[in-house]
Design a protein around this motif. Sequence first.
Motif, PDB file in Angstrom:
ATOM      1  N   GLU A 338     -15.075  65.345  -3.973  1.00 12.51           N
ATOM      2  CA  GLU A 338     -14.482  66.265  -3.106  1.00 12.51           C
ATOM      3  C   GLU A 338     -12.483  65.962  -3.218  1.00 12.51           C
ATOM      4  OE1 GLU A 338     -11.826  68.302   0.991  1.00 12.51           O
ATOM      5  OE2 GLU A 338     -13.731  66.872   1.164  1.00 12.51           O
ATOM      6  N   LYS A 339     -11.326  66.284  -4.617  1.00 11.93           N
ATOM      7  CA  LYS A 339     -10.208  65.632  -4.724  1.00 11.93           C
ATOM      8  C   LYS A 339      -9.499  65.862  -3.828  1.00 11.93           C
ATOM      9  CE  LYS A 339     -12.510  66.302  -9.540  1.00 11.93           C
ATOM     10  NZ  LYS A 339     -11.806  66.527 -11.059  1.00 11.93           N
ATOM     11  N   SER A 340      -8.864  65.537  -4.279  1.00 10.47           N
ATOM     12  CA  SER A 340      -7.256  65.538  -3.280  1.00 10.47           C
ATOM     13  C   SER A 340      -6.246  64.229  -3.948  1.00 10.47           C
ATOM     14  CB  SER A 340      -7.466  64.614  -1.454  1.00 10.47           C
ATOM     15  OG  SER A 340      -6.093  65.009  -0.799  1.00 10.47           O
ATOM     16  N   GLN A 341      -4.717  64.856  -3.474  1.00  7.34           N
ATOM     17  CA  GLN A 341      -3.848  64.286  -4.125  1.00  7.34           C
ATOM     18  C   GLN A 341      -3.622  63.449  -3.315  1.00  7.34           C
ATOM     19  OE1 GLN A 341      -1.206  66.657  -6.968  1.00  7.34           O
ATOM     20  NE2 GLN A 341      -3.190  67.674  -7.519  1.00  7.34           N
ATOM     21  N   LEU A 386       4.190  74.507   2.861  1.00  6.35           N
ATOM     22  CA  LEU A 386       3.121  75.361   2.973  1.00  6.35           C
ATOM     23  C   LEU A 386       2.166  75.371   1.147  1.00  6.35           C
ATOM     24  CD1 LEU A 386       2.396  76.609   6.198  1.00  6.35           C
ATOM     25  CD2 LEU A 386       2.179  74.562   5.727  1.00  6.35           C
ATOM     26  N   LYS A 387       2.708  75.755   0.832  1.00  4.51           N
ATOM     27  CA  LYS A 387       2.361  75.704  -0.821  1.00  4.51           C
ATOM     28  C   LYS A 387       1.732  74.447  -1.265  1.00  4.51           C
ATOM     29  CE  LYS A 387       4.024  80.769  -2.063  1.00  4.51           C
ATOM     30  NZ  LYS A 387       4.468  81.448  -2.981  1.00  4.51           N
ATOM     31  N   LYS A 392      -2.054  69.947  -2.785  1.00  5.10           N
ATOM     32  CA  LYS A 392      -2.151  68.541  -2.257  1.00  5.10           C
ATOM     33  C   LYS A 392      -2.982  67.842  -2.233  1.00  5.10           C
ATOM     34  CE  LYS A 392       0.988  65.132  -2.632  1.00  5.10           C
ATOM     35  NZ  LYS A 392       0.973  63.921  -3.246  1.00  5.10           N
ATOM     36  N   GLY A 393      -4.201  69.400  -1.150  1.00  6.20           N
ATOM     37  CA  GLY A 393      -5.293  68.777  -0.252  1.00  6.20           C
ATOM     38  C   GLY A 393      -5.241  68.522   1.385  1.00  6.20           C
ATOM     39  N   PHE A 394      -3.931  68.710   1.110  1.00  2.00           N
ATOM     40  CA  PHE A 394      -4.786  68.470   2.758  1.00  2.00           C
ATOM     41  C   PHE A 394      -4.350  69.235   3.634  1.00  2.00           C
ATOM     42  CE2 PHE A 394       0.071  66.671   1.296  1.00  2.00           C
ATOM     43  CZ  PHE A 394       0.240  65.857   1.807  1.00  2.00           C
TER      44      PHE A 394
END
Length: 441
Positions: A338-341, A386-387, A392-394
């Motif tokens: 699961e990718k996140s920045q 929020l976009k 960014k995957g928060f």
Amino acid sequence: MITPRTLKGFRDDLPETMMLREKIIDAVRDVFRSFGFCPIDTPALEYLEILSGKGSEETDKQLYKFTDHGGRQVGLRFDLTVPLARFTAEHIGELGTPFKRYHIAKVWRGENTQSGRYREFMQCDFDTIGTDSIASDIETGLVMYEILRKIVGPDFKIRINNRKVLSGLLEKLGLADKATAMLRCLDKLGKIGREKVAAEMVQFAGATPTQADGVLKLAELTGSNEEILDSLKPMLAGNATGEDGIGKLNTFLSAVAAAGVPNDRIVLDVSIARGLDYYTGTIYETFLDDLPQIGSVCSGGRYDNLAELYTKQKLPGVGASLGLDRLLAALEQLGRLEKSQSPVDVFLPYFVESRLGDYLKLAATLRENGIGVEFYPEPKKLGQQLKYADKKGFRYAIIIGEDEFAQNVCQFKNLKSASAKEVALCDLPNEIKQVDFSARG
């Protein structure tokens, strides 16, 4: 204008890749330390004489080497094991034995690139130096099992063999003086098949067709661990080297079973030879059940005296290396990442410009409570922020405007489900701590 680009076989790692990489490194490091291995580091550049001729003909061809501005012949390390040999020869007097180390760093090989294989890549190595006890071979297998169990789950197999089994057979077949060439040919069995390996054994190792067939018959033994061991005994009967190898394999398999490793996770495979010349005993290769074609993701073995060129002190060792980049590529292909920045899960928007100090105070309070939070630096509209958070995957956002500040509350919003609840600011740290963040990849 200079075109921004990277060299073939090299690549940039974006935040989402580095997040995953660092998570795996953290897990691997925890396993190493739990077994008592300690960290070291060595230079990326070594004198060329340290590196040349220490792996195989192939690694010599792949070596990045040049003359530096001081006129010295130098090379970039192609693995972490050869520098370890030089390191131990220099420092073993102060380190003592047995010495257990791990080393997580980049290495370089000018090889053909493919999926999961680059010319610059990270290795995660661990070794025990200064003992020839089978207990260290067994512990090496247990470390490999624990790492893969934590990162991959149950879907992997650690294949083991012992070079003494292969050496014993070569002695019986009259091929002892051709062992290095024969083992290099055998190491290609899974890649090019029986017929081509047999042909290479005849052409490049000088074996007869009958001798090549004898080696391949041993390599093709199948069945349970016990069945393979039983089949090996008559093939190596009367050869002390081979019989010693069988005995060590039997001890190894019995011990890992006693330590609780399932029978189908560590399996005997007498076809594996490992291409590097310095292995002399137990050897290991690890494959993922659902993606075996990507190759071994964790390999290694025992070596009698890798440091013999640098010191008269005999320093036997055993260890293995986790191919981090290959493992990441495999997990990505399998859809298990699961990718996140972002390294944190909580986002704090900033949309009341006059409340900058209050936002920063809230963020500081959360960090003091062990909660990571990213604060947006510009007072833009909430929708825009929020976009950004979604990209960014928060997973959560703390939404607090002028009305919420006046009431000392906030909206704690789940960005995945779009649900939100009002929480008093004094209760916010405890509310966040109750959230299960473990589902994150």
